[in-house]
Write a protein that holds these residues in place. Structure first.
Motif, PDB file in Angstrom:
ATOM      1  N   ARG A 313       0.726  -1.422   0.154  1.00 47.87           N
ATOM      2  CA  ARG A 313      -0.044  -0.240   0.054  1.00 47.87           C
ATOM      3  C   ARG A 313       0.971   1.229  -0.111  1.00 47.87           C
ATOM      4  N   ARG A 314       1.912   1.236   0.623  1.00 47.21           N
ATOM      5  CA  ARG A 314       2.880   2.420   0.668  1.00 47.21           C
ATOM      6  C   ARG A 314       3.326   2.776  -0.671  1.00 47.21           C
ATOM      7  N   HIS A 315       3.691   1.699  -1.333  1.00 46.12           N
ATOM      8  CA  HIS A 315       4.185   1.785  -2.787  1.00 46.12           C
ATOM      9  C   HIS A 315       3.305   2.464  -3.755  1.00 46.12           C
ATOM     10  N   ALA A 316       1.928   2.298  -3.258  1.00 42.24           N
ATOM     11  CA  ALA A 316       0.976   2.982  -4.263  1.00 42.24           C
ATOM     12  C   ALA A 316       0.404   4.366  -3.669  1.00 42.24           C
ATOM     13  N   ALA A 317       0.894   4.767  -2.518  1.00 35.18           N
ATOM     14  CA  ALA A 317       0.212   5.782  -1.513  1.00 35.18           C
ATOM     15  C   ALA A 317       0.933   7.176  -2.253  1.00 35.18           C
ATOM     16  N   LYS A 318       0.000   8.277  -2.132  1.00 33.99           N
ATOM     17  CA  LYS A 318       0.660   9.560  -2.103  1.00 33.99           C
ATOM     18  C   LYS A 318       0.858   9.995  -0.794  1.00 33.99           C
ATOM     19  N   ILE A 319       2.096  10.554  -0.690  1.00 32.58           N
ATOM     20  CA  ILE A 319       2.734  10.691   0.542  1.00 32.58           C
ATOM     21  C   ILE A 319       3.068  12.108   0.422  1.00 32.58           C
ATOM     22  N   GLU A 320       2.569  12.903   1.501  1.00 29.62           N
ATOM     23  CA  GLU A 320       2.862  14.283   1.765  1.00 29.62           C
ATOM     24  C   GLU A 320       3.651  14.770   3.167  1.00 29.62           C
ATOM     25  N   TRP A 321       4.642  15.036   3.440  1.00 32.59           N
ATOM     26  CA  TRP A 321       5.165  15.365   4.686  1.00 32.59           C
ATOM     27  C   TRP A 321       5.289  16.889   4.989  1.00 32.59           C
ATOM     28  N   PHE A 322       4.762  17.523   6.047  1.00 30.00           N
ATOM     29  CA  PHE A 322       4.766  18.835   6.662  1.00 30.00           C
ATOM     30  C   PHE A 322       5.855  18.904   7.542  1.00 30.00           C
ATOM     31  N   TRP A 323       6.733  19.778   7.592  1.00 33.17           N
ATOM     32  CA  TRP A 323       7.785  20.077   8.626  1.00 33.17           C
ATOM     33  C   TRP A 323       8.696  21.259   8.024  1.00 33.17           C
TER      34      TRP A 323
END
Length: 332
Positions: A313-323
């Motif tokens: 699922r991680r490979h297919a996920a859209k991941i956005e970090w906020f820092w």
């Protein structure tokens, strides 16, 4: 796709005043759509508002909310910049800083912090789509297991732990409910796959029981009969590192070369030394036991299957970090 009847039912659900109670019925009526109910509490007056996210078979998402007269509409609630309070967003699942702090110790305990946070978001996304209700008896059982795992065997110890971590009883129940929901999801993901996975990879859970000691310098290898006497002398003169002598090791927890040498040594013989952090490891092999798919190993296999599922699922996920001073986005 015709949205008319579904949207009318969705408005009815949101305007009912208790949309959580009718969500399962809505999902049952429209099984080919994925739905998620999002709640937002206004800090100013404590009012609670809901929005319903509906994803159809084409992948498009409908966002629908309903506002009563004189209430604050969804777009105007929390009008500050979301990124100021967010650490991470995965597939639209937001992780505020407070949630991230909870993840440090209470829920995930086997991966790095970044992986832990992403995994938590992916699991919450799945639970938001379909989460089995937790009965009072199941919650109590989960609470007992939660306390046992942390050595909180008395009421006083539990209260001290809650005070130390600034957690109320309601918050503790929420944490336990999440942990129980994750365990139930893990079992669902692994259902029907444990036996095949074990047949292919079960050797990773083979067990070797050893007497072991870590020496500061490379030790001479004694014969098996003299091993324990050598260990006693080494602890007495300080040439051995402090630590437990008797241990149970699994093949998958060792690097390939060390595992081959230790598991290949006949019981009663000495293997090593092996370079390790802080010195050199010497072991006496006491017994080697092939893995058996008992309750303990089944739980370990379920966790491995669950980890592989999360990685997919991680490979297919859209991941956005906020820092920091800028939003950072990676993934799809």
């Amino acid at each position: 796709m015709t949205y008319g009847p579904m949207l009318a039912d969705a408005v009815g659900l949101l305007s009912s005043g208790a949309p959580e109670g009718g969500l399962e019925g809505f999902r049952a009526a429209y099984p080919h759509t994925r739905t998620r109910l999002v709640a937002q509490r206004e800090e100013f007056d404590g009012s609670l508002h809901h929005a319903l996210l509906i994803k159809d078979g084409d992948g498009a998402t409908i966002s629908l909310s309903w506002c009563s007269d004189r209430a604050l509409p969804w777009p105007l609630r929390g009008v500050h910049r979301a990124g100021e309070h967010l650490l991470l967003r995965v597939n639209g699942i937001e992780t505020p800083v407070a949630r991230a702090i909870a993840c440090l110790d209470f829920i995930w305990d086997e991966s790095t912090l970044a992986d832990r946070l992403i995994a938590d978001s992916l699991v919450r996304e799945k639970l938001a789509e379909a989460r089995e209700p937790l009965s009072d008896a199941a919650l109590q059982q989960a609470m007992d297991a939660f306390r046992r795992a942390r050595g909180l065997l008395t009421g006083a110890a539990t209260r001290a732990w809650m005070d130390r971590n600034r957690i109320s009883h309601r918050e503790l129940e929420e944490l336990v409910a999440v942990e129980a929901a994750v365990a139930a999801l893990r079992s669902r993901v692994a259902a029907g796959r444990v036996e095949d996975w074990f047949a292919e990879h079960g050797g990773e859970f083979d067990v070797v029981r050893v007497a072991r000691v870590v020496f500061a310098d490379v030790p001479a290898v004694p014969d098996a009969a003299a091993f324990l006497q050598m260990v006693e002398r080494a602890f007495a003169d300080g040439s051995a590192r402090p630590g437990e002598v008797f241990a149970t090791l699994r093949r998958g927890d060792l690097d390939a070369e060390t595992a081959e040498r230790i598991f290949g040594a006949p019981p009663g013989t000495v293997a090593g030394p092996f370079p390790v952090e802080g010195g050199h490891l010497l072991v006496k092999v006491l017994a080697v036991e092939p893995a058996v798919l008992d309750g303990t190993v089944r739980d370990l296999v379920e966790r491995r299957i669950f980890g592989e599922w999360i990685e997919e699922r991680r490979h297919a996920a859209k991941i956005e970090w906020f820092w920091g001073v800028a939003e950072r986005t990676s993934g799809r």
